[in-house]
Scaffold this motif. Structure first.
Motif, PDB file in Angstrom:
ATOM      1  N   GLU A 746       0.843  -1.205   0.000  1.00 11.29           N
ATOM      2  CA  GLU A 746       0.000   0.000   0.000  1.00 11.29           C
ATOM      3  C   GLU A 746       0.871   1.246   0.000  1.00 11.29           C
ATOM      4  N   GLY A 747       1.906   1.192   0.826  1.00 11.56           N
ATOM      5  CA  GLY A 747       2.807   2.343   0.920  1.00 11.56           C
ATOM      6  C   GLY A 747       3.404   2.690  -0.436  1.00 11.56           C
ATOM      7  N   TRP A 748       3.877   1.668  -1.135  1.00 11.67           N
ATOM      8  CA  TRP A 748       4.482   1.924  -2.432  1.00 11.67           C
ATOM      9  C   TRP A 748       3.467   2.486  -3.412  1.00 11.67           C
ATOM     10  N   THR A 749       2.296   1.860  -3.384  1.00 13.39           N
ATOM     11  CA  THR A 749       1.263   2.311  -4.320  1.00 13.39           C
ATOM     12  C   THR A 749       0.955   3.784  -4.082  1.00 13.39           C
ATOM     13  N   GLU A 750       0.831   4.136  -2.821  1.00 14.55           N
ATOM     14  CA  GLU A 750       0.551   5.538  -2.523  1.00 14.55           C
ATOM     15  C   GLU A 750       1.664   6.442  -3.044  1.00 14.55           C
ATOM     16  N   GLN A 751       2.862   5.973  -2.846  1.00 20.05           N
ATOM     17  CA  GLN A 751       4.011   6.768  -3.267  1.00 20.05           C
ATOM     18  C   GLN A 751       3.958   7.090  -4.765  1.00 20.05           C
ATOM     19  N   PHE A 752       3.503   6.127  -5.554  1.00 14.95           N
ATOM     20  CA  PHE A 752       3.508   6.325  -7.008  1.00 14.95           C
ATOM     21  C   PHE A 752       2.182   6.860  -7.541  1.00 14.95           C
ATOM     22  N   THR A 753       1.223   7.030  -6.647  1.00 18.35           N
ATOM     23  CA  THR A 753      -0.074   7.540  -7.122  1.00 18.35           C
ATOM     24  C   THR A 753      -0.428   8.821  -6.397  1.00 18.35           C
ATOM     25  N   GLN A 754       0.488   9.759  -6.429  1.00 13.27           N
ATOM     26  CA  GLN A 754       0.254  11.050  -5.783  1.00 13.27           C
ATOM     27  C   GLN A 754      -0.411  12.007  -6.776  1.00 13.27           C
ATOM     28  N   GLY A 755      -1.176  12.913  -6.240  1.00 12.92           N
ATOM     29  CA  GLY A 755      -1.722  13.999  -7.056  1.00 12.92           C
ATOM     30  C   GLY A 755      -2.801  13.519  -8.040  1.00 12.92           C
ATOM     31  N   TYR A 756      -2.889  14.235  -9.194  1.00 16.28           N
ATOM     32  CA  TYR A 756      -3.897  13.880 -10.189  1.00 16.28           C
ATOM     33  C   TYR A 756      -3.584  12.548 -10.819  1.00 16.28           C
ATOM     34  N   GLU A 757      -4.661  11.900 -11.295  1.00 21.29           N
ATOM     35  CA  GLU A 757      -4.469  10.571 -11.854  1.00 21.29           C
ATOM     36  C   GLU A 757      -3.505  10.570 -13.030  1.00 21.29           C
ATOM     37  N   GLU A 758      -3.565  11.637 -13.819  1.00 23.92           N
ATOM     38  CA  GLU A 758      -2.685  11.635 -14.992  1.00 23.92           C
ATOM     39  C   GLU A 758      -1.206  11.732 -14.581  1.00 23.92           C
ATOM     40  N   ASP A 759      -0.942  12.146 -13.325  1.00 25.88           N
ATOM     41  CA  ASP A 759       0.444  12.223 -12.873  1.00 25.88           C
ATOM     42  C   ASP A 759       0.936  10.924 -12.261  1.00 25.88           C
ATOM     43  N   TRP A 760       0.014   9.979 -12.098  1.00 29.50           N
ATOM     44  CA  TRP A 760       0.422   8.745 -11.435  1.00 29.50           C
ATOM     45  C   TRP A 760       1.511   8.047 -12.236  1.00 29.50           C
ATOM     46  N   GLN A 761       2.478   7.519 -11.517  1.00 27.24           N
ATOM     47  CA  GLN A 761       3.593   6.857 -12.211  1.00 27.24           C
ATOM     48  C   GLN A 761       3.359   5.346 -12.220  1.00 27.24           C
ATOM     49  N   LEU A 762       2.380   4.950 -13.001  1.00 23.57           N
ATOM     50  CA  LEU A 762       1.985   3.543 -12.978  1.00 23.57           C
ATOM     51  C   LEU A 762       3.085   2.632 -13.523  1.00 23.57           C
ATOM     52  N   GLU A 763       3.799   3.139 -14.531  1.00 19.97           N
ATOM     53  CA  GLU A 763       4.872   2.329 -15.119  1.00 19.97           C
ATOM     54  C   GLU A 763       5.923   1.984 -14.051  1.00 19.97           C
ATOM     55  N   GLU A 764       6.333   3.025 -13.312  1.00 13.65           N
ATOM     56  CA  GLU A 764       7.336   2.810 -12.271  1.00 13.65           C
ATOM     57  C   GLU A 764       6.807   1.879 -11.182  1.00 13.65           C
ATOM     58  N   LEU A 765       5.540   2.118 -10.846  1.00 14.29           N
ATOM     59  CA  LEU A 765       4.937   1.267  -9.825  1.00 14.29           C
ATOM     60  C   LEU A 765       4.954  -0.187 -10.297  1.00 14.29           C
ATOM     61  N   HIS A 766       4.593  -0.356 -11.545  1.00 10.25           N
ATOM     62  CA  HIS A 766       4.545  -1.710 -12.099  1.00 10.25           C
ATOM     63  C   HIS A 766       5.919  -2.380 -12.008  1.00 10.25           C
ATOM     64  N   GLN A 767       6.919  -1.616 -12.384  1.00 12.21           N
ATOM     65  CA  GLN A 767       8.291  -2.156 -12.329  1.00 12.21           C
ATOM     66  C   GLN A 767       8.672  -2.582 -10.912  1.00 12.21           C
ATOM     67  N   GLN A 768       8.405  -1.656 -10.005  1.00 15.79           N
ATOM     68  CA  GLN A 768       8.768  -1.897  -8.613  1.00 15.79           C
ATOM     69  C   GLN A 768       8.039  -3.125  -8.078  1.00 15.79           C
ATOM     70  N   VAL A 769       6.738  -3.188  -8.330  1.00 17.11           N
ATOM     71  CA  VAL A 769       5.943  -4.304  -7.815  1.00 17.11           C
ATOM     72  C   VAL A 769       6.371  -5.605  -8.488  1.00 17.11           C
ATOM     73  N   ASP A 770       6.636  -5.518  -9.776  1.00 13.73           N
ATOM     74  CA  ASP A 770       6.979  -6.725 -10.515  1.00 13.73           C
ATOM     75  C   ASP A 770       8.235  -7.382  -9.960  1.00 13.73           C
ATOM     76  N   ARG A 771       9.188  -6.548  -9.580  1.00 13.98           N
ATOM     77  CA  ARG A 771      10.429  -7.111  -9.055  1.00 13.98           C
ATOM     78  C   ARG A 771      10.180  -7.933  -7.809  1.00 13.98           C
ATOM     79  N   LEU A 772       9.167  -7.513  -7.061  1.00 19.29           N
ATOM     80  CA  LEU A 772       8.859  -8.206  -5.828  1.00 19.29           C
ATOM     81  C   LEU A 772       7.892  -9.337  -6.031  1.00 19.29           C
ATOM     82  N   VAL A 773       6.770  -8.962  -6.644  1.00 20.60           N
ATOM     83  CA  VAL A 773       5.642  -9.880  -6.675  1.00 20.60           C
ATOM     84  C   VAL A 773       5.729 -10.820  -7.873  1.00 20.60           C
ATOM     85  N   HIS A 774       6.508 -10.449  -8.860  1.00 20.49           N
ATOM     86  CA  HIS A 774       6.583 -11.214 -10.101  1.00 20.49           C
ATOM     87  C   HIS A 774       5.205 -11.363 -10.732  1.00 20.49           C
TER      88      HIS A 774
END
Ligand code: ADP
Ligand code: MG
Length: 962
Positions: A746-774
């Protein structure tokens, strides 16, 4: 003024004592009944009383135990708070009902102790001692002069407290005093049917650090007479445990560093009586207890990682954010690092310890630039540059291994760091006891501090016999030299007249200087430095012999009784030892005759000493606190003995020079002529006591200050230790682990989804999560577009669940539970230690900021609070990373990987042999099969497999290499 007020309102101590007088009568009234009891009736009586107490509190105790068990299992913070409150309330109730029943049986208990003391120790506690015991039972400080028999006094309330079965502690300032206390009082406890134990420092020989008193036990060494060695935990399970403040405190800290709940030694901190309480809770309270260790890092690893990272390229192997504050390694980068190290999986359990090196090496490489963030001095030191002022910050180091990583990057010497592994102040340790009490000869001057810091009242207990010691007024000389000359002359005169003299000094150097001069003057003497407590105790015990001269620094020999004429038992032991007789196996008759002879001699000597005026105490300097001076004086005139005291002072003494103020300086000038004529001047006496009051106040402030800072850490320590306990005690940590994992996600998701939706860094979030969760291969960042944050979190958690289950299937439930526990403990310990070390640095550094008119304590609190938040996040994030990436590791000896990851080629074959073996790699035994199908099935480590191969002669040199 004070006297007048006391007359008007009554001396509070006197009022308190008048109240207790009634109880003394009841105890006295029970005496005939006790006298009529047979020896074996006492243990039975103890059992009865114990049952009586426990019947009253049993229900509550059970409820508390149940709630505590629930708390140990509860992971939810709110629920934990609630449970803790419930427990606290129940404890108060328990204390209250317990107090009621203890008060009720006090007369009987005290009467029993008195009778047993007479039977076993030959001492019948005086009424004053009973009063002292009651003061201690009421959780207050009993001020009782030196020689009033406080060792015996403590047994009264300790017996009473022991009836609760919760364990009672007697705290002394040194090992010798605890050991001796148990050996001396042991027979009394034994007759009462109680177990008493002693803990000693674990310094040289851990097997000689915990004992129970056992009259049947024959020790090999007569210093351990009747002391049977036992496990530490057993010593704490005894009814009563004696030990030093240091050992009790260290055991508490060590208990909070164990990896297995079975290694804890202490139980509840219920009741403690602190002997020489002013020394322990005031003098020693200036320095906290610290367990420190050298960082277990290896300079080699820093260098290896610096080299590896230097070969990585920005963009492909790692990325740096625009502000250049964080660096993230890519999958490709991880692959390259793994290959360079010769390992399968960096996030494997066996490789946990490597990730911090990698992180730091990357930071050092990508984020820190030479001559901007730091400079390298000619002597090869990395010096931080202050980002705002550009000043060089000598002596400061980046923490958590970053500084070392930069040193490695620059190719200079990598310095080891010392870490604070655990720390607590005595104030905060002793405040954890449910009930605290203390005793000493000198407490009244510090009553305010005891009250405000420890919530302890001081009650002055009258002496058994009136004090007839003569305290001569100070003599003051202009120069230190003249002072010592005059002091030595007085010593010589008294010594020649057969009077024993105790010479007090502030510093070991003074003792040694006086000793050298006495040797020249032909005065036989002994010097004590408070270093070898046991030996020094034997010496000071004989300081009352005719003409004896003993030089002692102020703590030396404290707590040891000085008998006029000498101590017969010590004398007898000495004689036998000199005849080469082993004291543990001495014929009882021989012992008896020797003792009788010694007693006769001491009696005769006592007469001589009484004729000469008793013990004379000569102080060679006034101490910073009046209390310590009184302590020294109090060594003379014990139990109504004759005696005298005098302090020698010079205007050159430290106290005068530093705190005497201009008055003393002017006096110095005005006094002319003869150095050897002492000054009699009101002004000097006043200057001395003014200076002392000032220093006392200053020292009190310092201790308060230390405590205010420690209070900040204290709350955090409580939280962390609570968490640790939870992890240690909980059988199944899966839900706890899962909670931490989801919070981190949750913490990470919040970190990458700050502000307006169009500013969300979903790509980065995906990368970060993928490394962990596969995440599954068909899963893309675009899948999250148009979803709410909560939906994204739910999606991630669902995938995490799959990964987690997969891990668990791979490892098996049992192993997974162990891994969870280990991961959590390691993460907590590692980050907590770093946090403590950082707080130390912060505290040191924060003083500088006081300049900006900001309150440093407020600043410290704020930063410590923030740092703690970061700490909790860091722990969560590490636990999450490790949990999802853990793989079944073939049992590996850790140092192998750490030592030399395949660095220098062919020659160091031995090291390379030990490098990590993959499950699919050829088996080291040389069978030609895959490791997992060969020796791993037999549960052999690669080393064992290799050894087996060597024995069976099939290892080819290359076999173990990858
Ligand atoms: P403190 O700790 O108060 O300085 P100690 O416990 O060392 O005193 O005891 C001082 C001396 O008093 C010891 O020699 C001890 O034997 C003696 N003593 C204590 N209680 C009694 C008593 N009730 N009757 C006679 N002597 C006692
Ligand atoms: Mg004592």
């Amino acid at each position: 003024m004070l006297q007048l007020l006391k007359k008007l309102f009554g001396d509070p101590s006197a009022r308190e004592i008048a109240k207790l007088q009634g109880l003394v009568e009841s105890i006295n009234a029970l005496e005939p009944k006790m006298q009529a009891m047979a020896d074996e009736d006492f243990p039975a009586m103890t059992a009865r009383l114990r049952q009586q107490v426990q019947e009253v509190t049993a229900g509550l105790t059970e409820q508390i135990r149940a709630l505590q068990a629930q708390l140990d299992r509860e992971a939810d913070d709110d629920e934990r708070r609630h449970l803790r409150q419930q427990i606290a309330d129940l404890r108060d109730q328990q204390d209250e009902s317990e107090r009621g029943v203890l008060d009720e049986i006090l007369p009987q208990a005290f009467a029993a102790v008195r009778e047993c003391s007479l039977r076993r120790l030959g001492l019948r506690p005086f009424d004053e001692q009973l009063i002292g015991g009651m003061v201690l039972h009421r959780n207050a400080i009993a001020e009782m002069k030196t020689g009033e028999g406080k060792t015996l006094v403590a047994t009264l309330p300790l017996y009473l407290a022991a009836l609760t079965g919760r364990g009672a502690h007697l705290v002394t300032p040194n090992d010798y005093l605890s050991k001796y206390g148990v050996q001396w009082m042991g027979p009394l406890y034994d007759l009462l049917g109680l177990q008493v134990a002693v803990i000693q420092s674990q310094g040289q020989d851990p097997s000689l650090s915990s004992f129970v008193y056992d009259p049947a036990y024959a020790a090999a060494d007569d210093r351990y007479h009747h002391l049977r060695p036992c496990a530490r935990a057993e010593a704490y399970l005894a009814d009563i445990t004696y030990g030093t403040n240091h050992e009790f405190g260290f055991d508490y800290l060590r208990d909070n560093m164990v990896q297995d709940i079975g290694q804890c030694v202490q139980r509840e901190l219920y009741y403690a009586i602190v002997d020489e309480v002013d020394n322990i809770l005031i003098d020693e309270a200036r320095t906290p207890l610290i367990i420190s260790g050298e960082a277990q890092e290896s300079a080699d690893s820093y260098r290896v990682f610096a080299e590896i990272v230097a070969r990585l390229s920005e963009g492909d192997d790692y990325t740096v954010d625009e502000k250049r504050t964080t660096v993230t390694i890519t999958d490709q980068g991880i692959g390259r690092v793994e290959r360079a190290l010769g390992i399968d999986n960096l996030y494997d359990e066996a490789n946990f310890h490597l990730t911090p090196y990698l992180e730091n090496a990357l930071k050092a490489q990508a984020l820190f630039a030479r001559d901007r963030d730091y400079v390298v001095s000619d002597s090869g030191e990395v010096i931080i540059v202050d980002g705002f002022t550009g000043r060089l910050m000598y002596g400061r180091r980046y923490s958590e291994g970053l500084h070392q990583a930069i040193e490695a990057k620059e190719g200079v010497r990598v310095q080891r760091e010392s870490l604070t592994l655990a720390t607590i102040t005595f104030q905060n340790y002793f405040r954890m006891y449910r009930r605290l009490a203390g005793m000493t000869g000198t407490a009244e001057t510090e009553a305010e501090e005891f009250r405000t810091i420890y919530d302890l009242d001081v009650v002055v207990v009258p002496t058994h016999r009136p004090i007839i010691r003569v305290d001569h007024p100070d003599v003051v000389y202009k120069s230190a030299e003249a002072k010592y000359r005059a002091a030595l002359q007085e010593i010589q005169e008294r010594h020649s007249a057969g009077q024993p003299v105790l010479v007090g000094t502030l510093a070991i150097e003074t003792s040694e200087m006086l000793s050298a001069r006495m040797r020249r003057m032909g005065i036989p003497h002994q010097v004590l430095n408070a270093k070898q407590h046991e030996r020094e105790a034997q010496v000071i015990a004989q300081a009352g012999q005719p003409g004896a001269v003993t030089i002692a620094t102020n703590m030396a020999g404290r707590g040891v009784d000085i008998l006029l004429g000498g101590n017969p038992e010590g004398l007898a032991r000495d004689r036998l030892r000199r005849q080469g007789i082993d004291l543990e196996s001495v014929d009882p008759d021989v012992w008896k005759t020797t003792l009788i002879e010694a007693e006769a001699q001491c009696r005769a000597d006592r007469e001589k000493v009484l004729q000469a005026g008793g013990l004379h105490v000569l102080g060679t300097e006034r101490y910073e606190a009046r209390r310590i001076d009184n302590q020294l004086r109090g060594r003379a005139g014990r139990q109504g003995d004759p005696g005298s005291s005098r302090f020698y002072v010079s205007l050159e003494d430290d106290l005068m020079m530093r705190f005497g103020g201009p008055a003393v300086a002017r006096l110095m000038d005005r006094l002319g002529a003869d150095e050897d004529i002492p000054i009699e001047h009101d002004m000097v006496t006043k200057a001395i006591s003014n200076a002392q009051v000032r220093v006392e106040g200053h020292n009190f402030d310092m201790r308060k200050h230390l405590l205010e800072y420690d209070d900040v850490v204290n709350q955090q320590r409580q939280v962390i230790y609570d968490q640790r306990r939870l992890i240690l005690t909980e059988v199944n940590l899966r839900s706890v682990a899962w909670d931490i994992l989801t919070e981190a996600l949750e913490g990470w998701t919040e970190q990458f989804t700050q502000g307006y939706e169009e500013d969300w860094q979903l790509e980065e979030l995906h990368q970060q999560v993928d490394r962990l969760v596969h995440l599954p291969s068909g899963h893309h960042a675009q899948d999250w577009e148009g979803r709410s944050r909560d939906q994204i979190i739910a999606d991630i958690c669902a995938h995490a669940q799959v990964t987690y289950d997969a891990r668990e299937n791979e490892l098996g439930a049992e192993l997974m539970r162990q891994v969870e526990r280990m991961i959590m403990l390691r993460a907590i310990d590692r980050h907590w230690v770093t946090h403590l070390t950082n707080l130390d640095e912060l505290r040191e550094g924060i003083g500088l900021r006081a300049v900006g008119q900001r309150n440093p304590l407020v600043e410290y609190k704020r930063e410590a609070f923030d740092a703690f938040g970061d700490l909790l996040d860091a722990i969560k994030s590490e636990v999450a990373t490790m949990l999802l990436n853990v793989r079944l590791a073939t049992p590996q000896p850790r140092p192998a990987v750490r030592a030399q990851p395949a660095r220098d080629g062919a020659d160091s074959g031995e090291t390379i042999h030990r490098a990590k073996i993959g499950r699919n790699a050829p088996c080291p035994c040389g069978s030609g099969k895959k490791y997992k199908q060969c020796c791993l099935l037999e549960n052999l480590t690669p080393e064992e497999a290799l050894a087996k191969g060597i024995k069976e002669g099939r290892v080819q040199r290359q076999a173990a290499r990858r």
